[in-house]
Design an enzyme around this catalytic site. Structure first.
Site, PDB file in Angstrom:
ATOM      1  N   SER A 225       0.809  -1.219   0.000  1.00 52.43           N
ATOM      2  CA  SER A 225       0.000   0.000   0.000  1.00 52.43           C
ATOM      3  C   SER A 225       0.839   1.264   0.000  1.00 52.43           C
ATOM      4  O   SER A 225       0.415   2.287  -0.554  1.00 52.43           O
ATOM      5  CB  SER A 225      -0.941  -0.007   1.212  1.00 52.43           C
ATOM      6  OG  SER A 225      -1.824  -1.101   1.142  1.00 52.43           O
ATOM      7  N   HIS A 290       0.216   3.472   4.755  1.00 53.55           N
ATOM      8  CA  HIS A 290      -0.584   4.149   3.738  1.00 53.55           C
ATOM      9  C   HIS A 290      -0.313   5.654   3.747  1.00 53.55           C
ATOM     10  O   HIS A 290      -0.179   6.277   2.691  1.00 53.55           O
ATOM     11  CB  HIS A 290      -2.077   3.920   3.999  1.00 53.55           C
ATOM     12  CG  HIS A 290      -2.495   2.476   3.974  1.00 53.55           C
ATOM     13  ND1 HIS A 290      -2.083   1.565   4.934  1.00 53.55           N
ATOM     14  CD2 HIS A 290      -3.298   1.800   3.119  1.00 53.55           C
ATOM     15  CE1 HIS A 290      -2.612   0.384   4.662  1.00 53.55           C
ATOM     16  NE2 HIS A 290      -3.355   0.492   3.567  1.00 53.55           N
TER      17      HIS A 290
END
Length: 351
Positions: A225, A290
């Site tokens: 991610s 993230h």
């Protein structure tokens, strides 16, 4: 794939360019400005690399850069339509789109994103077979024993800050990441090349694991991610910054879909992080990676995607963001060396 049928030699364009290049400086000063001199103005506005390449393409008679938009051209093959679509999806200026359309040869192909994706899928399938679990693999007691996962107790093993991208929490995690990095990463690599896109992707991956080691010190990290969010956030930021110039179809809808997918994946990561762990006292993987990827995307990524084919070393913002990224990496390294001991954290036992 990238070869285009020549509709005929660019007679008018070639003649005009040759006339401009053959004029002596003194003669140019005596000539009044003419409408045809837009070629000269065009070349002067372009960077040296782009200008020379474009002038050479015109002189070779590959294709005349007409005044009409690339979207208005008819009779294109399927491969030509794909290249045109990629140009309009990623580039904000018509001159860049036409130059890219003329010069793209699919050599080399977008190998970086495809290779990374295939490796991620292969590792996931291997782990699924060995663990006999494909959904929420991360809840399996043996999951963290893999030597690729970033674990706070094993943070001295430097390769884990990068190799964790090959381990995913489950098929739902892998699926969203693969879809995003193929739909966004492959077109970006077709335009900007493997070096630039690989740089943004790897920088996002490393920033993600380092951000976790600083902000969520007791949690492991898995998934790609960080790199995916770096690419997607850079692309979305580039669209927003060049909104009027981006001519991609349904750009608002496409942005909404991308943001929804990112939000779903991020929400899943937050839920999993605070879900009761299957192997206490070690928590589930962190979601902070993230955020590290997004930070890289809207800084380094935006600079990389902002100017097509302009050398990065010629951009002042590039050096500013490189310096910021380097300072962050150095800070995170020293944090990992000293902070864990000074804060007297109780880390989960090694897997």
């Amino acid at each position: 794939m990238g070869e285009h049928p020549s509709p005929g030699p660019a007679v008018a364009a070639c003649a005009e360019v040759e006339r401009i290049e053959e004029l002596e400086p003194e003669a140019e000063e005596r000539l009044p400005a003419a409408p045809e001199d837009h070629w000269k103005v065009l070349f002067e506005k372009m960077s040296n690399k782009r200008s020379n390449s474009f002038r050479q393409a015109i002189l070779q008679g590959n294709r005349r850069l007409s005044s009409k938009a690339l979207l208005e051209e008819k009779g294109l093959s399927l491969s030509q339509r794909l290249i045109r679509h990629v140009a309009y999806e990623t580039l904000p200026r018509e001159i860049d789109r036409k130059w890219y359309y003329d010069s793209y040869t699919c050599c080399p192909p977008p190998w970086f994103m495809i290779t990374v994706t295939l490796l991620e899928v292969a590792f996931f399938l291997y782990n699924g077979v060995s663990l006999d679990q494909f959904v929420l693999q991360v809840t399996h007691p043996r999951y963290l024993k893999n030597s690729l996962v970033y674990h706070p107790q094993l943070r001295a093993q430097a390769w884990r800050y990068l190799t964790y991208i090959f381990m995913h929490a489950g098929i739902e995690h892998l699926g969203l990441n693969v879809v995003l990095q193929l739909l966004v990463g492959v077109p970006l690599e077709m335009v900007h090349g493997a070096t630039r896109i690989g740089l943004v992707y790897v920088a996002g991956v490393v920033a993600g694991s380092l951000a976790v080691s600083v902000a969520d010190m007791t949690a492991p990290v898995v998934g790609s991610s960080g790199g995916v969010y770096a690419l997607v956030s850079a692309h979305l930021a580039n669209i927003v910054m060049n909104w009027s110039g981006m001519k991609c179809q349904f750009k608002l809808l496409r942005m909404a879909v991308a943001l929804i997918c990112m939000s779903m994946e991020f929400g899943r990561a937050v839920w999993l992080r605070f879900h009761p762990s299957a192997y206490p006292p070690c928590p589930h993987p962190s979601f902070v990676a993230h955020l590290g990827g997004v930070a890289v995307g809207i800084t380094l990524g935006v600079v990389v995607l902002r100017n097509f084919e302009q050398r990065l070393q010629d951009q002042s913002l590039w050096w500013i963001f490189v310096a910021m990224y380097t300072i962050f990496v150095l800070f995170a390294v020293f944090w990992n060396i000293f902070a864990y001991t000074l804060l007297d954290l109780k880390l989960p036992p090694p897997p």
